[in-house]
Scaffold this motif. Structure first.
Motif, PDB file in Angstrom:
ATOM      1  N   GLN A 119       0.800  -1.232   0.000  1.00 58.67           N
ATOM      2  CA  GLN A 119       0.000   0.000   0.000  1.00 58.67           C
ATOM      3  C   GLN A 119       0.834   1.286   0.000  1.00 58.67           C
ATOM      4  OE1 GLN A 119      -1.167  -2.555   2.548  1.00 58.67           O
ATOM      5  NE2 GLN A 119      -2.058  -3.314   0.657  1.00 58.67           N
ATOM      6  N   PHE A 120       2.024   1.250  -0.600  1.00 58.73           N
ATOM      7  CA  PHE A 120       2.759   2.495  -0.809  1.00 58.73           C
ATOM      8  C   PHE A 120       2.129   3.228  -1.996  1.00 58.73           C
ATOM      9  CE2 PHE A 120       5.865   0.593   1.912  1.00 58.73           C
ATOM     10  CZ  PHE A 120       6.607   1.650   2.438  1.00 58.73           C
ATOM     11  N   ILE A 121       1.991   4.543  -1.860  1.00 61.67           N
ATOM     12  CA  ILE A 121       1.368   5.367  -2.895  1.00 61.67           C
ATOM     13  C   ILE A 121       2.457   6.077  -3.699  1.00 61.67           C
ATOM     14  CG2 ILE A 121      -0.264   7.220  -3.375  1.00 61.67           C
ATOM     15  CD1 ILE A 121      -1.494   4.735  -2.100  1.00 61.67           C
ATOM     16  N   SER A 122       2.353   5.997  -5.020  1.00 63.64           N
ATOM     17  CA  SER A 122       3.311   6.683  -5.880  1.00 63.64           C
ATOM     18  C   SER A 122       3.014   8.175  -5.897  1.00 63.64           C
ATOM     19  CB  SER A 122       3.239   6.124  -7.308  1.00 63.64           C
ATOM     20  OG  SER A 122       4.071   6.875  -8.166  1.00 63.64           O
ATOM     21  N   GLY A 124       5.021  10.158  -7.879  1.00 63.58           N
ATOM     22  CA  GLY A 124       5.703  10.613  -9.082  1.00 63.58           C
ATOM     23  C   GLY A 124       7.209  10.686  -8.912  1.00 63.58           C
ATOM     24  N   LYS A 125       7.930  10.662 -10.057  1.00 63.64           N
ATOM     25  CA  LYS A 125       9.397  10.748 -10.065  1.00 63.64           C
ATOM     26  C   LYS A 125      10.033   9.677  -9.184  1.00 63.64           C
ATOM     27  CE  LYS A 125       9.510  15.685 -11.133  1.00 63.64           C
ATOM     28  NZ  LYS A 125      10.010  17.025 -10.765  1.00 63.64           N
ATOM     29  N   ASN A 126       9.494   8.458  -9.268  1.00 65.53           N
ATOM     30  CA  ASN A 126      10.029   7.292  -8.543  1.00 65.53           C
ATOM     31  C   ASN A 126       9.986   7.454  -7.017  1.00 65.53           C
ATOM     32  OD1 ASN A 126      10.679   5.995 -10.998  1.00 65.53           O
ATOM     33  ND2 ASN A 126      12.625   7.106 -11.104  1.00 65.53           N
ATOM     34  N   LEU A 127       9.077   8.292  -6.532  1.00 60.94           N
ATOM     35  CA  LEU A 127       8.933   8.495  -5.094  1.00 60.94           C
ATOM     36  C   LEU A 127       7.650   7.828  -4.615  1.00 60.94           C
ATOM     37  CD1 LEU A 127       9.906   9.898  -2.473  1.00 60.94           C
ATOM     38  CD2 LEU A 127       8.513  11.867  -3.134  1.00 60.94           C
ATOM     39  N   PHE A 128       7.760   7.055  -3.530  1.00 63.73           N
ATOM     40  CA  PHE A 128       6.617   6.340  -2.961  1.00 63.73           C
ATOM     41  C   PHE A 128       6.489   6.705  -1.490  1.00 63.73           C
ATOM     42  CE2 PHE A 128       8.381   3.963  -6.450  1.00 63.73           C
ATOM     43  CZ  PHE A 128       7.276   3.545  -7.180  1.00 63.73           C
ATOM     44  N   ARG A 129       5.260   6.665  -1.001  1.00 61.61           N
ATOM     45  CA  ARG A 129       5.031   7.038   0.394  1.00 61.61           C
ATOM     46  C   ARG A 129       3.957   6.163   1.024  1.00 61.61           C
ATOM     47  NH1 ARG A 129       3.316  13.018   2.843  1.00 61.61           N
ATOM     48  NH2 ARG A 129       3.212  12.347   5.030  1.00 61.61           N
ATOM     49  N   LYS A 130       4.208   5.806   2.290  1.00 59.29           N
ATOM     50  CA  LYS A 130       3.191   5.163   3.122  1.00 59.29           C
ATOM     51  C   LYS A 130       3.317   5.756   4.515  1.00 59.29           C
ATOM     52  CE  LYS A 130       1.483   0.756   4.901  1.00 59.29           C
ATOM     53  NZ  LYS A 130       1.701  -0.720   4.981  1.00 59.29           N
ATOM     54  N   LYS A 136      12.505   6.342  -2.429  1.00 58.88           N
ATOM     55  CA  LYS A 136      12.779   6.849  -3.776  1.00 58.88           C
ATOM     56  C   LYS A 136      13.762   5.906  -4.466  1.00 58.88           C
ATOM     57  CE  LYS A 136      14.188  10.989  -6.349  1.00 58.88           C
ATOM     58  NZ  LYS A 136      12.939  11.051  -7.140  1.00 58.88           N
ATOM     59  N   THR A 137      13.373   5.398  -5.622  1.00 58.24           N
ATOM     60  CA  THR A 137      14.250   4.494  -6.365  1.00 58.24           C
ATOM     61  C   THR A 137      15.116   5.302  -7.320  1.00 58.24           C
ATOM     62  OG1 THR A 137      12.535   4.121  -8.046  1.00 58.24           O
ATOM     63  CG2 THR A 137      12.625   2.576  -6.196  1.00 58.24           C
ATOM     64  N   GLU A 138      16.381   4.931  -7.363  1.00 57.59           N
ATOM     65  CA  GLU A 138      17.360   5.568  -8.252  1.00 57.59           C
ATOM     66  C   GLU A 138      18.134   4.452  -8.946  1.00 57.59           C
ATOM     67  OE1 GLU A 138      17.587   8.649  -8.938  1.00 57.59           O
ATOM     68  OE2 GLU A 138      16.461   9.642  -7.344  1.00 57.59           O
ATOM     69  N   GLY A 139      17.646   4.010 -10.111  1.00 55.77           N
ATOM     70  CA  GLY A 139      18.303   2.913 -10.816  1.00 55.77           C
ATOM     71  C   GLY A 139      18.225   1.632 -10.019  1.00 55.77           C
ATOM     72  N   GLU A 140      19.385   1.106  -9.657  1.00 52.53           N
ATOM     73  CA  GLU A 140      19.446  -0.152  -8.900  1.00 52.53           C
ATOM     74  C   GLU A 140      19.629   0.084  -7.408  1.00 52.53           C
ATOM     75  OE1 GLU A 140      22.448  -2.530 -10.699  1.00 52.53           O
ATOM     76  OE2 GLU A 140      21.206  -3.024 -12.433  1.00 52.53           O
ATOM     77  N   LYS A 141      19.227   1.271  -6.948  1.00 53.98           N
ATOM     78  CA  LYS A 141      19.301   1.576  -5.523  1.00 53.98           C
ATOM     79  C   LYS A 141      17.996   2.233  -5.088  1.00 53.98           C
ATOM     80  CE  LYS A 141      24.324   2.135  -5.305  1.00 53.98           C
ATOM     81  NZ  LYS A 141      24.595   1.803  -6.714  1.00 53.98           N
TER      82      LYS A 141
END
Length: 412
Positions: A119-122, A124-130, A136-141
């Motif tokens: 239930q993490f909410i996107s 935008g810009k690879n940022l998720f919040r719960k 925040k995803t940055e490539g393989e990290k």
């Protein structure tokens, strides 16, 4: 080929595989920024060994607890590369509530599915919040934090691979499940974290005998809360409340005792009858109120009084309004102030030379925390007491859980 000749090589292969999976570790800590001032380190492989050994000893947990309707993806299938040491850090000059971690992703798509299942909410810009957790995803990290404030700076440091400040796990942790390290320049102060059957200990000393005797004493008095802190400890904790308290009020000693009680509270409201006459309505509800006494000593009581008046913490009724639980009354003593709840008087516990904070769990406390999830309530209801003790340079935090059929690592 003789099968007996295969036994020894097979045992060696299994032993080597066992060592690689459960003991061999990469001790280079790649994801701790140069401006980190506190680092929490968790030895994942030691924690895994501890979990497996406890699981073997408790067959009742072998069947697992998942149901067919459980659609949450497990951490094992999350796409995260499980580290040998989980690195959680706090950055200098940021709020105490801001904590961060960086993890590697072996499958970013699986990780996105994992976040969605939890239930993490996107945003935008690879940022998720719960709630208060941001990822925040940055490539393989992936950067994980309780705030997004430092994400950009951390991301920049990721591209530099933190080369300038690579720490080694041996600098922070020694034979314990985890550690908390306070870093100031080249100076590092380490505290071990030990997870036991029914308690968690955080300490920098093996000699806890004197502090353990404090626990025995306060348990006999059976109060919900007891506090006694000297000037150094007051200064440390004042930073969480009011950074100017020490310099402006010169508080050099604090002692407090409190209990919780369920009481009737009358709420008066006004309405109108059919003829538009104003009528008074009284509603009685149950609320939880603390009964307490607090002794604040100051090096310069007059200066402290001026500071409290400036902050408007003392009203015309001589009540200390910085404490939201009313009514109370403040008495000026020779060395400071004594604040008492007036509904039901309570006495201070005897004075000691050590420093401690003792919080005993109470069903009343749990019932007042209505915003908690069922899982969080279960964890809190399991706790018997929390203790902080300090004697000279020795520090000890103990979270004691109630005795149960299962050890904590299988309960939580």
């Amino acid at each position: 080929m003789n099968k007996k000749k295969l036994i020894v090589p097979l045992i060696l292969v299994l032993a080597a595989a066992f060592y690689l999976v459960f003991f061999r570790q990469d001790k280079t800590l790649q994801y701790i920024p140069e401006n980190a001032d506190v680092v929490v380190l968790i030895d994942v492989k030691k924690l895994t060994r501890q979990y497996i050994s406890n699981l073997i000893a408790h067959p009742s947990k072998w069947s697992g607890s998942k149901t067919k309707d459980n659609k949450e993806i497990s951490l094992k299938d999350s796409g995260i590369r499980i580290p040998d040491f989980l690195q959680i850090f706090h950055l200098k000059d940021t709020r105490f509530s801001e904590w961060y971690s960086v993890v590697e992703l072996k499958d970013p798509q699986k990780f996105s599915a994992f976040l969605k299942s939890h239930q993490f909410i996107s945003e935008g810009k690879n940022l998720f919040r719960k709630e208060q957790i941001f990822i925040k995803t940055e490539g393989e990290k992936a950067i994980i934090g309780t705030s997004v404030t430092a994400f950009e700076n951390i991301n920049k440091a990721l591209f530099a691979s933190f080369e300038k400040n690579k720490l080694n796990a041996d600098q922070l942790i020694t034979h314990s499940t985890g550690s908390i390290s306070f870093i100031s320049g080249q100076k590092i102060q380490n505290f071990s974290i030990e997870l036991k059957a029914d308690e968690i200990e955080i300490k920098n000393t093996a000699d806890t005998g004197i502090l353990a005797s404090v626990i025995d004493e306060v348990q006999k008095r059976n109060h919900f809360l007891e506090i006694e802190l000297d000037a150094r400890n007051v200064k440390n904790y004042a930073h969480f409340l009011d950074k100017n308290l020490i310099d402006s009020a010169q508080i050099n000693y604090c002692k407090a005792t409190a209990d919780l009680e369920l009481v009737n509270d009358t709420i008066i409201s006004y309405g109108y009858d059919d003829n538009f006459n104003e009528i008074e309505k009284k509603t009685v509800q149950k609320i939880i109120q603390p009964n307490y006494i607090i002794d604040l000593q100051s090096q310069v009581p007059e200066k402290a009084g001026v500071y409290f008046q400036h902050k408007k913490w003392i009203n015309a009724q001589n009540q200390f309004t910085a404490i939201p639980f009313q009514p109370n009354h403040i008495d000026r003593s020779h060395g400071g102030f004594i604040i008492k709840s007036t509904r039901k008087p309570i006495s201070l516990s005897p004075k000691r030379t050590g420093n401690y904070i003792f919080i005993k769990n109470s069903p009343l406390l749990l019932s007042s925390l209505s915003t908690l999830t069922n899982r969080e309530k279960k964890v809190l209801s399991d706790i018997e007491y929390i203790f902080y003790g300090n004697k000279a340079q020795n520090y000890w935090v103990k979270i004691k859980a109630k005795e149960g059929k299962l050890p904590l690592i299988l309960r939580w």
